[in-house]
Design a protein around this motif. Structure first.
Motif, PDB file in Angstrom:
ATOM      1  N   SER A 144      -1.398 -58.272 -14.337  1.00  0.00           N
ATOM      2  CA  SER A 144      -0.320 -57.478 -14.918  1.00  0.00           C
ATOM      3  C   SER A 144      -0.739 -56.014 -14.896  1.00  0.00           C
ATOM      4  O   SER A 144      -1.869 -55.666 -15.227  1.00  0.00           O
ATOM      5  CB  SER A 144      -0.058 -57.922 -16.358  1.00  0.00           C
ATOM      6  OG  SER A 144       0.865 -57.059 -16.966  1.00  0.00           O
ATOM      7  N   LYS A 145       0.170 -55.140 -14.501  1.00  0.00           N
ATOM      8  CA  LYS A 145      -0.148 -53.718 -14.380  1.00  0.00           C
ATOM      9  C   LYS A 145      -0.458 -53.076 -15.727  1.00  0.00           C
ATOM     10  O   LYS A 145      -1.101 -52.051 -15.794  1.00  0.00           O
ATOM     11  CB  LYS A 145       1.017 -52.987 -13.714  1.00  0.00           C
ATOM     12  CG  LYS A 145       1.203 -53.390 -12.289  1.00  0.00           C
ATOM     13  CD  LYS A 145       2.364 -52.697 -11.651  1.00  0.00           C
ATOM     14  CE  LYS A 145       2.529 -53.222 -10.229  1.00  0.00           C
ATOM     15  NZ  LYS A 145       3.597 -52.598  -9.520  1.00  0.00           N
ATOM     16  N   ASN A 146      -0.013 -53.694 -16.809  1.00  0.00           N
ATOM     17  CA  ASN A 146      -0.231 -53.117 -18.138  1.00  0.00           C
ATOM     18  C   ASN A 146      -1.469 -53.677 -18.827  1.00  0.00           C
ATOM     19  O   ASN A 146      -1.743 -53.330 -19.962  1.00  0.00           O
ATOM     20  CB  ASN A 146       0.998 -53.375 -19.023  1.00  0.00           C
ATOM     21  CG  ASN A 146       2.213 -52.683 -18.487  1.00  0.00           C
ATOM     22  OD1 ASN A 146       2.120 -51.597 -17.936  1.00  0.00           O
ATOM     23  ND2 ASN A 146       3.365 -53.311 -18.636  1.00  0.00           N
ATOM     24  N   GLU A 147      -2.206 -54.549 -18.166  1.00  0.00           N
ATOM     25  CA  GLU A 147      -3.357 -55.160 -18.811  1.00  0.00           C
ATOM     26  C   GLU A 147      -4.596 -54.982 -17.938  1.00  0.00           C
ATOM     27  O   GLU A 147      -4.520 -54.824 -16.743  1.00  0.00           O
ATOM     28  CB  GLU A 147      -3.093 -56.642 -19.051  1.00  0.00           C
ATOM     29  CG  GLU A 147      -1.926 -56.878 -19.979  1.00  0.00           C
ATOM     30  CD  GLU A 147      -1.689 -58.335 -20.255  1.00  0.00           C
ATOM     31  OE1 GLU A 147      -2.638 -59.127 -20.113  1.00  0.00           O
ATOM     32  OE2 GLU A 147      -0.581 -58.691 -20.597  1.00  0.00           O
ATOM     33  N   ILE A 148      -5.735 -55.035 -18.574  1.00  0.00           N
ATOM     34  CA  ILE A 148      -7.024 -54.874 -17.891  1.00  0.00           C
ATOM     35  C   ILE A 148      -7.492 -56.237 -17.407  1.00  0.00           C
ATOM     36  O   ILE A 148      -7.456 -57.223 -18.134  1.00  0.00           O
ATOM     37  CB  ILE A 148      -8.067 -54.279 -18.856  1.00  0.00           C
ATOM     38  CG1 ILE A 148      -7.594 -52.901 -19.330  1.00  0.00           C
ATOM     39  CG2 ILE A 148      -9.432 -54.204 -18.204  1.00  0.00           C
ATOM     40  CD1 ILE A 148      -8.412 -52.326 -20.458  1.00  0.00           C
ATOM     41  N   ILE A 149      -7.953 -56.303 -16.179  1.00  0.00           N
ATOM     42  CA  ILE A 149      -8.537 -57.509 -15.631  1.00  0.00           C
ATOM     43  C   ILE A 149      -9.972 -57.591 -16.147  1.00  0.00           C
ATOM     44  O   ILE A 149     -10.660 -56.582 -16.232  1.00  0.00           O
ATOM     45  CB  ILE A 149      -8.522 -57.489 -14.094  1.00  0.00           C
ATOM     46  CG1 ILE A 149      -7.074 -57.407 -13.603  1.00  0.00           C
ATOM     47  CG2 ILE A 149      -9.226 -58.702 -13.519  1.00  0.00           C
ATOM     48  CD1 ILE A 149      -6.954 -57.212 -12.106  1.00  0.00           C
ATOM     49  N   ILE A 150     -10.430 -58.801 -16.465  1.00  0.00           N
ATOM     50  CA  ILE A 150     -11.768 -58.949 -17.030  1.00  0.00           C
ATOM     51  C   ILE A 150     -12.853 -58.538 -16.097  1.00  0.00           C
ATOM     52  O   ILE A 150     -12.801 -58.532 -14.937  1.00  0.00           O
ATOM     53  CB  ILE A 150     -12.016 -60.366 -17.555  1.00  0.00           C
ATOM     54  CG1 ILE A 150     -11.938 -61.382 -16.424  1.00  0.00           C
ATOM     55  CG2 ILE A 150     -11.075 -60.689 -18.671  1.00  0.00           C
ATOM     56  CD1 ILE A 150     -12.433 -62.737 -16.814  1.00  0.00           C
ATOM     57  N   THR A 176     -15.306 -66.930 -12.414  1.00  0.00           N
ATOM     58  CA  THR A 176     -15.332 -65.777 -13.320  1.00  0.00           C
ATOM     59  C   THR A 176     -16.737 -65.185 -13.324  1.00  0.00           C
ATOM     60  O   THR A 176     -17.725 -65.893 -13.196  1.00  0.00           O
ATOM     61  CB  THR A 176     -14.955 -66.172 -14.762  1.00  0.00           C
ATOM     62  OG1 THR A 176     -15.833 -67.213 -15.198  1.00  0.00           O
ATOM     63  CG2 THR A 176     -13.531 -66.647 -14.858  1.00  0.00           C
ATOM     64  N   ASN A 177     -16.771 -63.878 -13.449  1.00  0.00           N
ATOM     65  CA  ASN A 177     -18.041 -63.205 -13.694  1.00  0.00           C
ATOM     66  C   ASN A 177     -17.757 -62.104 -14.695  1.00  0.00           C
ATOM     67  O   ASN A 177     -16.666 -62.031 -15.253  1.00  0.00           O
ATOM     68  CB  ASN A 177     -18.697 -62.704 -12.393  1.00  0.00           C
ATOM     69  CG  ASN A 177     -17.876 -61.660 -11.674  1.00  0.00           C
ATOM     70  OD1 ASN A 177     -17.286 -60.785 -12.299  1.00  0.00           O
ATOM     71  ND2 ASN A 177     -17.834 -61.744 -10.359  1.00  0.00           N
ATOM     72  N   ASN A 178     -18.691 -61.235 -14.926  1.00  0.00           N
ATOM     73  CA  ASN A 178     -18.519 -60.260 -16.006  1.00  0.00           C
ATOM     74  C   ASN A 178     -17.507 -59.165 -15.699  1.00  0.00           C
ATOM     75  O   ASN A 178     -17.141 -58.410 -16.582  1.00  0.00           O
ATOM     76  CB  ASN A 178     -19.863 -59.646 -16.404  1.00  0.00           C
ATOM     77  CG  ASN A 178     -20.512 -58.885 -15.273  1.00  0.00           C
ATOM     78  OD1 ASN A 178     -20.064 -58.936 -14.136  1.00  0.00           O
ATOM     79  ND2 ASN A 178     -21.587 -58.206 -15.586  1.00  0.00           N
ATOM     80  N   SER A 179     -17.009 -59.071 -14.460  1.00  0.00           N
ATOM     81  CA  SER A 179     -16.060 -58.002 -14.164  1.00  0.00           C
ATOM     82  C   SER A 179     -14.795 -58.460 -13.448  1.00  0.00           C
ATOM     83  O   SER A 179     -13.890 -57.653 -13.243  1.00  0.00           O
ATOM     84  CB  SER A 179     -16.740 -56.920 -13.320  1.00  0.00           C
ATOM     85  OG  SER A 179     -17.140 -57.468 -12.076  1.00  0.00           O
ATOM     86  N   SER A 180     -14.714 -59.721 -13.047  1.00  0.00           N
ATOM     87  CA  SER A 180     -13.520 -60.159 -12.337  1.00  0.00           C
ATOM     88  C   SER A 180     -13.342 -61.669 -12.434  1.00  0.00           C
ATOM     89  O   SER A 180     -14.233 -62.394 -12.858  1.00  0.00           O
ATOM     90  CB  SER A 180     -13.602 -59.751 -10.862  1.00  0.00           C
ATOM     91  OG  SER A 180     -14.626 -60.465 -10.208  1.00  0.00           O
ATOM     92  N   LEU A 201     -17.571 -65.225 -25.875  1.00  0.00           N
ATOM     93  CA  LEU A 201     -18.938 -64.704 -25.913  1.00  0.00           C
ATOM     94  C   LEU A 201     -19.306 -64.018 -24.595  1.00  0.00           C
ATOM     95  O   LEU A 201     -19.859 -62.920 -24.582  1.00  0.00           O
ATOM     96  CB  LEU A 201     -19.929 -65.841 -26.197  1.00  0.00           C
ATOM     97  CG  LEU A 201     -21.414 -65.480 -26.209  1.00  0.00           C
ATOM     98  CD1 LEU A 201     -21.714 -64.535 -27.369  1.00  0.00           C
ATOM     99  CD2 LEU A 201     -22.256 -66.730 -26.293  1.00  0.00           C
ATOM    100  N   PHE A 202     -18.974 -64.649 -23.475  1.00  0.00           N
ATOM    101  CA  PHE A 202     -19.342 -64.114 -22.166  1.00  0.00           C
ATOM    102  C   PHE A 202     -18.433 -62.993 -21.682  1.00  0.00           C
ATOM    103  O   PHE A 202     -18.887 -62.042 -21.057  1.00  0.00           O
ATOM    104  CB  PHE A 202     -19.365 -65.216 -21.105  1.00  0.00           C
ATOM    105  CG  PHE A 202     -20.464 -66.216 -21.299  1.00  0.00           C
ATOM    106  CD1 PHE A 202     -21.777 -65.812 -21.509  1.00  0.00           C
ATOM    107  CD2 PHE A 202     -20.195 -67.571 -21.271  1.00  0.00           C
ATOM    108  CE1 PHE A 202     -22.796 -66.728 -21.687  1.00  0.00           C
ATOM    109  CE2 PHE A 202     -21.208 -68.503 -21.451  1.00  0.00           C
ATOM    110  CZ  PHE A 202     -22.509 -68.086 -21.658  1.00  0.00           C
ATOM    111  N   PHE A 203     -17.126 -63.109 -21.955  1.00  0.00           N
ATOM    112  CA  PHE A 203     -16.167 -62.205 -21.333  1.00  0.00           C
ATOM    113  C   PHE A 203     -15.395 -61.330 -22.314  1.00  0.00           C
ATOM    114  O   PHE A 203     -14.675 -60.434 -21.906  1.00  0.00           O
ATOM    115  CB  PHE A 203     -15.164 -62.994 -20.488  1.00  0.00           C
ATOM    116  CG  PHE A 203     -15.819 -63.911 -19.495  1.00  0.00           C
ATOM    117  CD1 PHE A 203     -16.599 -63.413 -18.469  1.00  0.00           C
ATOM    118  CD2 PHE A 203     -15.652 -65.280 -19.585  1.00  0.00           C
ATOM    119  CE1 PHE A 203     -17.206 -64.251 -17.545  1.00  0.00           C
ATOM    120  CE2 PHE A 203     -16.258 -66.137 -18.676  1.00  0.00           C
ATOM    121  CZ  PHE A 203     -17.035 -65.625 -17.653  1.00  0.00           C
ATOM    122  N   GLY A 204     -15.498 -61.607 -23.607  1.00  0.00           N
ATOM    123  CA  GLY A 204     -14.766 -60.846 -24.609  1.00  0.00           C
ATOM    124  C   GLY A 204     -13.487 -61.559 -25.030  1.00  0.00           C
ATOM    125  O   GLY A 204     -13.012 -62.481 -24.369  1.00  0.00           O
TER     126      GLY A 204
END
Length: 100
Positions: A94-100, A61-65, A10-13
């Motif tokens: 990981s270079k192929n994945e997006i960090i939250i 954790t927060n909404n962008s990292s 809910l918070f981070f996807g």
């Protein structure tokens, strides 16, 4: 009642929640791998039967990292610290994945 995973989603996807779950499970595996080490250390709280890996680190954790660090008074073995850092980087950096 919502579970922790559902709140993370809910918070981070969904993708971020899956990564958080993968990291938490990986940390439990590291703890199991070094069970004898933790069993021999003095416990840090009355709740735990013996010392636990979760007593030595913090995840913010927060909404962008997401950040991971060891608490200042952690006397955790350097090999175990290295395994934890490698797991964190594998899951979140990981270079192929997006960090939250």
């Amino acid at each position: 009642m919502k579970t922790k995973e559902n709140l993370n989603e809910l918070f981070f996807g969904k993708v971020a929640a899956e990564k958080i779950d993968k990291f938490e499970n990986g940390m439990l595996e590291i703890e199991k791998k070094h069970f004898n080490y933790f069993e021999q250390k003095p416990k840090k709280s009355d709740v735990d039967e013996n010392d636990r890996l979760h007593n030595h680190y913090v995840v913010i954790t927060n909404n962008s990292s997401i950040t991971f660090s060891f608490i200042n008074d952690s006397n955790l073995d350097e090999l175990i610290k290295k395994e934890c850092i490698e797991l964190f980087n594998e899951v979140f950096n990981s270079k192929n994945e997006i960090i939250i």
